[in-house]
Design a protein around this motif. Structure first.
Motif, PDB file in Angstrom:
ATOM      1  N   SER A   1       0.828  -1.211   0.000  1.00  0.00           N
ATOM      2  CA  SER A   1       0.000   0.000   0.000  1.00  0.00           C
ATOM      3  C   SER A   1       0.865   1.266   0.000  1.00  0.00           C
TER       4      SER A   1
ATOM      5  N   SER B   1      -4.686  -3.205  -1.170  1.00  0.00           N
ATOM      6  CA  SER B   1      -3.435  -2.428  -1.138  1.00  0.00           C
ATOM      7  C   SER B   1      -3.040  -1.960  -2.533  1.00  0.00           C
TER       8      SER B   1
ATOM      9  N   ASP C   1       1.953  -5.979  -8.206  1.00  0.00           N
ATOM     10  CA  ASP C   1       2.055  -6.475  -6.837  1.00  0.00           C
ATOM     11  C   ASP C   1       2.511  -7.931  -6.920  1.00  0.00           C
TER      12      ASP C   1
ATOM     13  N   LYS D   1       4.990 -13.491   3.429  1.00  0.00           N
ATOM     14  CA  LYS D   1       4.350 -14.703   2.903  1.00  0.00           C
ATOM     15  C   LYS D   1       5.435 -15.669   2.408  1.00  0.00           C
TER      16      LYS D   1
ATOM     17  N   ARG E   1       6.763  -8.511   9.757  1.00  0.00           N
ATOM     18  CA  ARG E   1       6.384  -7.280   9.066  1.00  0.00           C
ATOM     19  C   ARG E   1       7.306  -6.117   9.444  1.00  0.00           C
TER      20      ARG E   1
HETATM   21  C1  LIG Z   1      -1.832  -9.761  -3.147  1.00  0.00           C
HETATM   22  C2  LIG Z   1      -1.423  -9.100  -1.881  1.00  0.00           C
HETATM   23  N1  LIG Z   1      -0.807  -7.927  -1.939  1.00  0.00           N
HETATM   24  C3  LIG Z   1      -0.420  -7.277  -0.836  1.00  0.00           C
HETATM   25  C4  LIG Z   1      -0.621  -7.805   0.402  1.00  0.00           C
HETATM   26  C5  LIG Z   1      -0.142  -7.028   1.590  1.00  0.00           C
HETATM   27  O1  LIG Z   1      -0.355  -5.648   1.385  1.00  0.00           O
HETATM   28  P1  LIG Z   1       0.297  -4.611   2.372  1.00  0.00           P
HETATM   29  O2  LIG Z   1       1.765  -4.810   2.249  1.00  0.00           O
HETATM   30  O3  LIG Z   1      -0.160  -3.284   1.911  1.00  0.00           O
HETATM   31  O4  LIG Z   1      -0.196  -4.983   3.739  1.00  0.00           O
HETATM   32  C6  LIG Z   1      -1.287  -9.037   0.527  1.00  0.00           C
HETATM   33  C7  LIG Z   1      -1.589  -9.689   1.818  1.00  0.00           C
HETATM   34  O5  LIG Z   1      -1.279  -9.300   2.903  1.00  0.00           O
HETATM   35  C8  LIG Z   1      -1.686  -9.689  -0.652  1.00  0.00           C
HETATM   36  O6  LIG Z   1      -2.291 -10.884  -0.597  1.00  0.00           O
END
Ligand SMILES: Cc1ncc(COP(=O)(O)O)c(C=O)c1O
Length: 383
Positions: A82, A110, A183, A210, A217
Motif C-alpha cells: 500500500s 493495497s 504487486d 508470505k 512485518r
Molecule cells: C496480493 C497481496 N498484496 C499485498 C498484500 C499485503 O499488502 P500490504 O503490504 O499493503 O499490507 C497481501 C496480503 O497481505 C496480498 O495478498
C-alpha cells in the motif's frame, strides 16, 4: 545444496499442522527464530544495535535482488504494498479529461485503494472484470486507450492463485505509454520472476511476510525500472533516503541516494534481522529448487482435489501458481475451516474460495492429510 525435502525440518510448525496458509503468512524457520532471539538478547543486554539492523536490511536487499535477477541498486525498502502504491499514486498530477487507470475488479485493496484516491484528481478508474479469477490481457485490451496512465495488477491473485500473463499485460500497457505497477507479493519467493516479465514492469512491489517467510512485518521491497527512478519524486524521503543515511540525520542540505534507495522508508530493524535470516534459508535450498518443488506439490494437490470431487478453479497451465483455490457454496466456509482446523489443517477462505497455498516446506503427507479431511466434510452429502 541440501535436499529440498529436508527443508521442512527447519520449520517446526510442519510437525504440528498441515500448513496451507503461506499466502496469508509464511512459517517461521529455526534460523529466523535464532536470529530474532540473538538480536533481542543483545538488545536486552547492551542496547539495540541499530547499525546491525540496518546492515541486515542491506543484506536482505541484495538477496531479494538476486531472487529477481535484478540489480540491488534498483530495489528500495518500502515496507508495504500500500505504501509503494501510494508513492506511485502521488506522482500523478491533475488529470486531463479522459485520463484513466486500469485495475482488476477484485484486486487486493493495497493495490486498489491508492489508485481510487486519484479519482479526486480527476482520473477515471476502470476495474476490468476478471477471467478465471485474474486479470486477462484480452479484456484489458478492450478497455485500454491512449489516455490510460497506469495498469495495476497482482502477478498472482491472492484469492484465486491466478497467475497473470505479466509480460503480455505490461507490453499492452507500454504500447499506449501507461505505467505498469505489479504487486508480486504472492509470486516472489514462490515462483520465478522471469526476465521477460521484469522487462515489462515499471514498479514491482512485494511484502516479506508470505513466501519470503518472515511474518514479523516492517520490511518490504520495491523494484523500480531505471526510467521511473528518473521520473519519480521520493515523496517519503527522510534520513534513510540519503546518499549516506547516517550523515543525513539533520541536513542541512539534502543529498539523496543516487540509487533506488532514495525511495527507502526507515525499516523495522528487528524485521530486517528476520528477513536476512529468512532469505538465507531460501538461498540455502536454492530458489530454483523451491520453485520446482512448489510446482510439483501444486500439481499433486490439484490432481488430488479433482479426484476427490473438490473441483479447484480450473486454470490453464500458464496461469497456475502455488495457490490452489476451490470455490465454495455460500455458508460452507466457516464450518469447513473449523473442520479442517480440528484435523490440524491450516487453510484460509478468501473471496468465496477455500484457498490452499503451498510452499517448499509442505510435502505429500500434508496433502494426503488434507484430502482425507475433505473426504469427510462437515456438510455430508454435498460431495
Ligand atoms: C496480493 C497481496 N498484496 C499485498 C498484500 C499485503 O499488502 P500490504 O503490504 O499493503 O499490507 C497481501 C496480503 O497481505 C496480498 O495478498
Amino acid at each position: 545444496m541440501p535436499d529440498i525435502r529436508t527443508a521442512r525440518e527447519l520449520f517446526p510448525a510442519t510437525r504440528n499442522v498441515a500448513y496451507f496458509n503461506t499466502a496469508a503468512v509464511g512459517l517461521a524457520s529455526t534460523a529466523l527464530d535464532d536470529a530474532y532471539r540473538a538480536y533481542l538478547d543483545e538488545w536486552l543486554d547492551q542496547g539495540l544495535d541499530l547499525v546491525r539492523g540496518d546492515a541486515a536490511g542491506e543484506v536482505a536487499r541484495t538477496a531479494v535482488a538476486r531472487l529477481l535477477g535484478a540489480d540491488r541498486e534498483d530495489v528500495a525498502l518500502i515496507a508495504t504494498v500500500s505504501n509503494a502504491a501510494g508513492l506511485v499514486a502521488a506522482q500523478f498530477g491533475p488529470a486531463e479529461p479522459g485520463d484513466n487507470i486500469i485495475i482488476g475488479e477484485r484486486e487486493y485493496s493495497s493495490n486498489h485503494f491508492p489508485w481510487r484516491m486519484l479519482e479526486k484528481k480527476g482520473y477515471e478508474i476502470h476495474a476490468v472484470p476478471f477471467r478465471n479469477g485474474g486479470i486477462d490481457p484480452e479484456l484489458v485490451a478492450e478497455r485500454i486507450d491512449d489516455q490510460t496512465r497506469l495498469l495495476a495488477f497482482s502477478s498472482v491473485q491472492s484469492a484465486t492463485g491466478h497467475r497473470s500473463r505479466t509480460a503480455d499485460l505490461g507490453d499492452l500497457a507500454h504500447s499506449v505509454g501507461a505505467l505498469v505497477f505489479v504487486d508480486g507479493t504472492q509470486q516472489v519467493g514462490a515462483l520465478p520472476v522471469p526476465a521477460e516479465e521484469l522487462a515489462e514492469i515499471d514498479v514491482l512491489s512485494f511484502a516479506d511476510h508470505k513466501f519470503l517467510c518472515n511474518a514479523g512485518r516492517g520490511v518490504g521491497y520495491c523494484w523500480f525500472s531505471k526510467a521511473v527512478q528518473e521520473w519519480f519524486t521520493p515523496m517519503n524521503a527522510g534520513w534513510k533516503a540519503g546518499r549516506s543515511p547516517y550523515q543525513s540525520f539533520y541536513g542541512p542540505g539534502m543529498d539523496l541516494s543516487p540509487t533506488a534507495s532514495r525511495f527507502d522508508s526507515p525499516i523495522s530493524w528487528l524485521a530486517a534481522i528476520g528477513d536476512q535470516a529468512a532469505l538465507a534459508v531460501i538461498e540455502e535450498f536454492g530458489a530454483d529448487a523451491i520453485y520446482a518443488r512448489n510446482r510439483e506439490l501444486e500439481a499433486i494437490l490439484r490432481t488430488g482435489l479433482v479426484e476427490s470431487g473438490w473441483e479447484p478453479l480450473d486454470l490453464p497451465e500458464e496461469n497456475r501458481s502455488s495457490i490452489v483455490a476451490v470455490p465454495l457454496p455460500d455458508g460452507e466456509s466457516a464450518p469447513l475451516l473449523a473442520h479442517l482446523k480440528e484435523q490440524g489443517i491450516v487453510a484460509a477462505v478468501r473471496d468465496g474460495n477455500l484457498r490452499l497455498s503451498l510452499h517448499f516446506y509442505n510435502d505429500e503427507d500434508d496433502i494426503e492429510r488434507l484430502l482425507a479431511a475433505l473426504a469427510s466434510p462437515p456438510h455430508s452429502g454435498r460431495r
